[in-house]
Design an enzyme around this catalytic site. Sequence first.
Site, mmCIF file in Angstrom:
data_model
loop_
_atom_site.group_PDB
_atom_site.id
_atom_site.type_symbol
_atom_site.label_atom_id
_atom_site.label_comp_id
_atom_site.label_asym_id
_atom_site.label_seq_id
_atom_site.Cartn_x
_atom_site.Cartn_y
_atom_site.Cartn_z
ATOM 1 N N SER A 282 -18.182 8.903 -34.109
ATOM 2 C CA SER A 282 -19.529 9.180 -34.052
ATOM 3 C C SER A 282 -20.358 7.937 -34.116
ATOM 4 O O SER A 282 -21.388 7.804 -33.133
ATOM 5 C CB SER A 282 -19.994 10.306 -35.025
ATOM 6 O OG SER A 282 -19.224 11.273 -34.772
ATOM 7 N N THR B 141 -19.444 16.700 -40.864
ATOM 8 C CA THR B 141 -18.108 16.824 -40.340
ATOM 9 C C THR B 141 -17.356 17.419 -41.400
ATOM 10 O O THR B 141 -17.718 17.612 -42.630
ATOM 11 C CB THR B 141 -17.445 15.424 -39.679
ATOM 12 O OG1 THR B 141 -16.315 15.864 -39.174
ATOM 13 C CG2 THR B 141 -17.531 14.308 -40.722
ATOM 14 N N LYS C 56 -19.068 21.568 -43.087
ATOM 15 C CA LYS C 56 -19.923 22.063 -42.231
ATOM 16 C C LYS C 56 -20.451 23.417 -42.528
ATOM 17 O O LYS C 56 -21.545 23.795 -42.118
ATOM 18 C CB LYS C 56 -19.075 22.145 -40.808
ATOM 19 C CG LYS C 56 -18.763 20.868 -40.092
ATOM 20 C CD LYS C 56 -18.076 21.328 -38.861
ATOM 21 C CE LYS C 56 -17.804 19.984 -38.073
ATOM 22 N NZ LYS C 56 -17.284 20.117 -36.651
#
Length: 288
Positions: free
Chosen positions: A22, A67, A71
Site C-alpha cells: 500500500s 488490513t 477489518k
Amino acid sequence: MNIDGKTRTLGVIGNPIEHTVSPVIHNNLANITGDNFCYLPFKVEESNVKAAIEGAYALGILGLNVTVPHKSAVIPYLKDIDPLAKRIGAVNTLVSCDGGYKGYNTDMPGLLRAMRSDGIEVKDKEVIVLGAGGVARAVAILLSDSGAKHIYILNRTISKAKAIADEIIKDKGEIVTAMELSDYSKLSGNDYICIQATNVGMYPNTDCAVIDDNAFYDKITKGYDIVYNPLETKFMKLCKEASAESFHGLKMLLYQGIIAYEYWSGKSISDDDALKVYAKMLESMGKT
Ligand code: ATR
C-alpha cells in the site's frame, strides 16, 4: 516527497504489515497528483485497535487503510460507516470526518473496477464464486448488486455457501445457488465467469487449487483469482490450459487503493494514472 509542516499523514494498520504494497500505491499517487501526503505502515496488535484509531484521530491523520486481521475489529470504533461496508461487515478504509473516522469498504468496488479495467463485465452473466469465507461472501454480495444473472457459490462446506445464498436471496430473489465444491459437474453451461475467492494457491502453497479437474475449467471463459502472490496461480494455469482468460488479484489491490485515495484527496484518478501506479507495484515486487 517533501515533508514539511503541511504534510498530511495517511497509513495502513494491520498485523503483520511488513509486506504491504500500500505505501507504494499511495506515495506514488501523491507524487502523481501533487498532494502533500505521506503514507506509512503501522503494525497494530489486536488489543490496540481502539487506541490506534483514537490516537490516529487525535494526531490528525487524514485517513487509514485497515488490513488483516482488523477489518471487522475497527467497526465499533468508527464515527460513521458506509452502507456497503456495513453490509459486508468489513472496513478497509477510514476517512477523517467530524469527531472520528467514517469507514468504507473499497475492496469490493476495487474488484469491480479491476474487472472492468480487464474488460470483464458481470452484468447479465452467470458467475461462479469459489469459496464461502468472508471474502467470498463480499464478492457474492458485490455480484448480486452488480446485476449478475445468476451466482453459483461452490464451497467445500456447503452450509457456509447456503448461508450466503440465503442472505442474498432474501434481498434479491432466487439469483444464487449454493453448491458443494465437488458438484461442479452439475453446472450445465460453458460460458461462466469464475471468481476464485479463497486463499488456496497463495504463496507458499502455490501448487494447489480448490478444483483440479480440467473438466471444470472447460466451463469457464474468464477466471479471476483474488490471490496475487504468485502472479500466476494454479487456478490461473488451469484456466489457461482450458483456453479461458485468467487474471490475478493485483489489480483488485491497486483499485481498492485508488478508490481509498479518491476518498482522501477528493480527486478522481484516471485509468492512465492508475496503470502508472500498477507498474510501480510490479516493480516493487520485482516483477518488471
Ligand atoms: P477469508 O476471510 O479470506 O475469506 P475464510 O473466511 O477463512 O477466509 O475462508 C476461507 C475459504 O477458503 C473458505 O471458503 C474455505 O472453505 P471451507 O468453508 O470449507 O473451510 C476455503 N478453503 C480453505 N482451504 C481450502 C481447501 N484446501 N480446499 C477447498 N476450500 C478451502
